[in-house]
Design an enzyme around this catalytic site. Structure first.
Site, mmCIF file in Angstrom:
data_model
loop_
_atom_site.group_PDB
_atom_site.id
_atom_site.type_symbol
_atom_site.label_atom_id
_atom_site.label_comp_id
_atom_site.label_asym_id
_atom_site.label_seq_id
_atom_site.Cartn_x
_atom_site.Cartn_y
_atom_site.Cartn_z
ATOM 1 N N ASN A 143 4.203 0.815 9.337
ATOM 2 C CA ASN A 143 4.719 2.190 9.378
ATOM 3 C C ASN A 143 4.544 2.737 10.795
ATOM 4 O OD1 ASN A 143 2.045 3.606 9.566
ATOM 5 N ND2 ASN A 143 1.752 2.591 7.599
ATOM 6 N N ASP A 167 1.013 1.625 0.720
ATOM 7 C CA ASP A 167 0.711 1.685 -0.714
ATOM 8 C C ASP A 167 0.984 0.346 -1.390
ATOM 9 O OD1 ASP A 167 -0.062 4.359 -0.749
ATOM 10 O OD2 ASP A 167 2.020 5.035 -0.786
ATOM 11 N N LYS A 174 6.778 -19.752 7.433
ATOM 12 C CA LYS A 174 7.842 -18.840 7.853
ATOM 13 C C LYS A 174 9.059 -18.973 6.935
ATOM 14 C CE LYS A 174 10.809 -17.671 11.681
ATOM 15 N NZ LYS A 174 11.483 -18.181 12.855
ATOM 16 N N PRO A 205 -5.061 -1.262 -3.016
ATOM 17 C CA PRO A 205 -6.118 -0.334 -3.468
ATOM 18 C C PRO A 205 -5.947 1.008 -2.768
ATOM 19 C CG PRO A 205 -7.007 -2.015 -1.978
ATOM 20 C CD PRO A 205 -5.589 -2.411 -2.271
ATOM 21 N N ILE A 254 -7.787 3.515 -1.127
ATOM 22 C CA ILE A 254 -9.162 3.559 -0.612
ATOM 23 C C ILE A 254 -9.738 4.956 -0.756
ATOM 24 C CG2 ILE A 254 -10.627 2.921 1.337
ATOM 25 C CD1 ILE A 254 -8.110 1.425 2.464
ATOM 26 N N PHE A 272 -6.030 12.672 4.492
ATOM 27 C CA PHE A 272 -4.876 13.210 5.196
ATOM 28 C C PHE A 272 -3.670 13.086 4.267
ATOM 29 C CE2 PHE A 272 -5.478 14.108 9.800
ATOM 30 C CZ PHE A 272 -6.856 13.935 9.843
ATOM 31 N N LYS A 293 -2.105 16.157 -4.228
ATOM 32 C CA LYS A 293 -2.709 14.897 -3.781
ATOM 33 C C LYS A 293 -4.231 15.024 -3.746
ATOM 34 C CE LYS A 293 -0.165 12.466 -0.983
ATOM 35 N NZ LYS A 293 0.607 12.146 0.225
ATOM 36 N N LYS A 345 -6.537 12.593 -5.981
ATOM 37 C CA LYS A 345 -7.442 11.605 -5.375
ATOM 38 C C LYS A 345 -8.910 12.002 -5.533
ATOM 39 C CE LYS A 345 -4.017 9.732 -2.319
ATOM 40 N NZ LYS A 345 -3.807 8.523 -1.550
HETATM 41 N N1 CTP Z 1 -4.884 6.319 1.496
HETATM 42 C C1 CTP Z 1 -5.811 5.332 1.261
HETATM 43 N N2 CTP Z 1 -5.441 4.163 0.669
HETATM 44 C C2 CTP Z 1 -4.167 3.963 0.278
HETATM 45 C C3 CTP Z 1 -3.200 4.983 0.495
HETATM 46 C C4 CTP Z 1 -3.597 6.135 1.110
HETATM 47 O O1 CTP Z 1 -6.976 5.501 1.627
HETATM 48 N N3 CTP Z 1 -3.823 2.834 -0.296
HETATM 49 C C5 CTP Z 1 -5.313 7.593 2.081
HETATM 50 C C6 CTP Z 1 -4.763 7.880 3.445
HETATM 51 O O2 CTP Z 1 -5.630 7.413 4.459
HETATM 52 C C7 CTP Z 1 -4.687 9.393 3.448
HETATM 53 C C8 CTP Z 1 -4.398 9.729 1.991
HETATM 54 O O3 CTP Z 1 -4.817 8.596 1.247
HETATM 55 O O4 CTP Z 1 -5.928 9.983 3.747
HETATM 56 C C9 CTP Z 1 -2.998 10.083 1.659
HETATM 57 O O5 CTP Z 1 -2.145 9.019 1.870
HETATM 58 P P1 CTP Z 1 -0.611 9.097 1.423
HETATM 59 O O6 CTP Z 1 0.003 7.819 1.810
HETATM 60 O O7 CTP Z 1 -0.003 10.349 1.972
HETATM 61 O O8 CTP Z 1 -0.770 9.269 -0.129
HETATM 62 P P2 CTP Z 1 -0.151 8.454 -1.298
HETATM 63 O O9 CTP Z 1 -1.224 8.166 -2.284
HETATM 64 O O10 CTP Z 1 0.586 7.284 -0.783
HETATM 65 O O11 CTP Z 1 0.845 9.471 -1.970
HETATM 66 P P3 CTP Z 1 2.442 9.582 -1.869
HETATM 67 O O12 CTP Z 1 2.969 8.200 -1.731
HETATM 68 O O13 CTP Z 1 2.785 10.224 -3.158
HETATM 69 O O14 CTP Z 1 2.707 10.458 -0.705
#
Ligand code: CTP
Length: 398
Positions: free
Chosen positions: A208, A276, A286, A303, A305, A323, A337, A341
């Site tokens: 990303n 995610d 490859k 996971p 986290i 964040f 969120k 979480k």
């Molecule tokens: N985060 C994490 N582990 C993941 C995904 C996200 O620790 N597998 C943490 C990010 O570091 C951030 C927060 O979760 O602090 C929000 O991440 P975000 O990607 O915005 O949330 P999502 O759970 O993916 O929600 P959505 O896809 O609905 O936006």
């Protein structure tokens, strides 16, 4: 600023030793007393007479036998100091320190004390980049040694890159920060940062646009308040700050493991843009266009986290900050969120392309907590970091 502070200054053997007289004078201007120790190699670059004349003190040299009873008293030198500064810190000196060698006066002084230490590395760029030096640096940071620099620039050897010793004023600022009793002194803070890379095959991955800039700035701000920062970072495009414990990872699962290994801590901030999803079965060879055809990727969930740490029953950090990068309905999505979480605070921001925030140098955030949503004006990421670090310090201290 440094009134009555006693600094033991170990001068290593490098061309950057020419900056040491200026450093001594600036420290004295601020009220510090400087006891100089010249290594044998250091004497090749700056004379004992210059150093002792400037410091107004005897310069300790590597000319005596430490086994002699009368000389053992010199060990006290490092114990009575408020801070030991090694400038320039050569690759050799860092290697000795990282491995606990004590085969000359300087290394013996460093080993025989628990006085805080700050080093200002200076060396050829290739020596700095060498895996051995990287290893030694990581070890020193893990041991709590402060590091200032090196800076990037042209070097005496004609090469260009990181390796130049920091300027005396920068070293003075680092000394002041190290001696200041920041509100997070003695606290351990975890920060995740950067993107993750999820492999498709050995040469391709899904990533990303996160640069890691906000997480990096935050780690530096927490460090400046005195915290021991464990910085778990994915492959970011900005380098990690100095003076923090860096753990490099690639995938979300590696990040999750590194986070577990970093616990317990007093506060955990999850600034990483974690994928995610990962490719369910990444190919170990490859993928070939002609042989394998159009890939049909299946995904498995990574996971979460932040959610896992927020919902820990034992060992949950007292403050967990997430964040939320959103492109629409920022406050509503981020509030949901936070509840989903289970973290204490969410720092929400609008990352829709028009804002230029993702990968840019500015940020406009909303801090969501039990107190509600607090909108901060748009400002530099470093300023967001400073403000957030101050809030974290206030919460951890209370
Ligand atoms: N985060 C994490 N582990 C993941 C995904 C996200 O620790 N597998 C943490 C990010 O570091 C951030 C927060 O979760 O602090 C929000 O991440 P975000 O990607 O915005 O949330 P999502 O759970 O993916 O929600 P959505 O896809 O609905 O936006």
């Amino acid at each position: 600023m440094l009134a009555n502070k006693r600094i033991l200054l170990i001068i290593g053997g490098g061309i950057a030793a020419f900056k040491v007289p200026d450093l001594i004078r600036r420290l004295q201007d601020r009220g510090a007393s400087v006891t100089p120790v010249l290594t044998r190699a250091g004497e090749e670059f700056v004379t004992p007479l210059t150093v002792s004349a400037l410091a107004g003190q005897k310069v300790y040299r590597d000319l005596f036998d430490l086994t002699e009873e009368s000389e053992m008293g010199h060990i006290q030198l490092s114990r009575s100091a408020d801070l030991i500064v090694v400038a320039p810190a050569t690759a050799d000196m860092m290697a000795k320190m990282a491995n606990g060698l004590a085969n000359d006066l300087a290394s013996t002084l460093l080993l025989a004390t628990d006085t805080p230490v700050l080093i200002a590395p200076a060396m050829n760029v290739r020596m700095w980049d060498h895996p051995a030096t990287r290893r030694n640096l990581a070890q020193l940071v893990a041991d709590g040694v402060g590091v200032i620099g090196p800076n990037e620039g042209g070097m005496a050897c004609g090469e260009f890159g990181p390796g130049r010793m920091s300027e005396p004023l920068e070293i003075v600022a680092a000394i002041e920060a190290k001696l200041a009793d920041g509100p997070l002194k003695g606290r351990r803070v975890l920060v995740t940062s950067g993107p993750t890379h999820e492999p498709i095959d050995p040469v391709r991955y899904i990533a990303n646009r996160s640069s890691g800039a906000q997480g990096t700035a935050l780690a530096a701000a927490l460090r400046d308040l005195g915290a021991h920062v464990v910085f778990v970072t994915g492959p970011a495009s900005v380098p990690p700050p100095s003076g923090v414990e860096v753990v490099r990872v690639e995938t979300a699962r590696e990040m999750s493991e590194a986070v577990d290994a970093a616990l317990p801590c007093d506060a955990a901030v999850f600034a990483a843009a974690v994928a995610d999803w990962r490719v369910a079965s990444a190919s170990d060879r490859k993928l070939k266009k002609t042989r394998d055809g159009m890939p049909n990727l299946e995904f498995a969930e990574n996971p979460d986290i932040l959610a896992r740490v927020s919902q820990m029953t034992g060992g949950r950090p007292p403050l967990v900050v997430g964040f939320a990068a959103e492109t629409d309905d920022v406050i509503a999505h981020a509030t949901a969120k936070r509840a989903r979480k289970g973290c204490d605070w969410i720092v929400a921001n609008d990352v829709s392309p028009a804002t230029g925030i993702m990968g840019g140098s500015e940020n406009a955030v909303v801090l969501i907590s039990d107190e509600g949503a607090e909108e901060w004006p748009r400002m530099g990421k470093a300023e967001v970091a400073t403000r957030l670090a101050a809030r974290i310090a206030a919460a951890v201290a209370s």
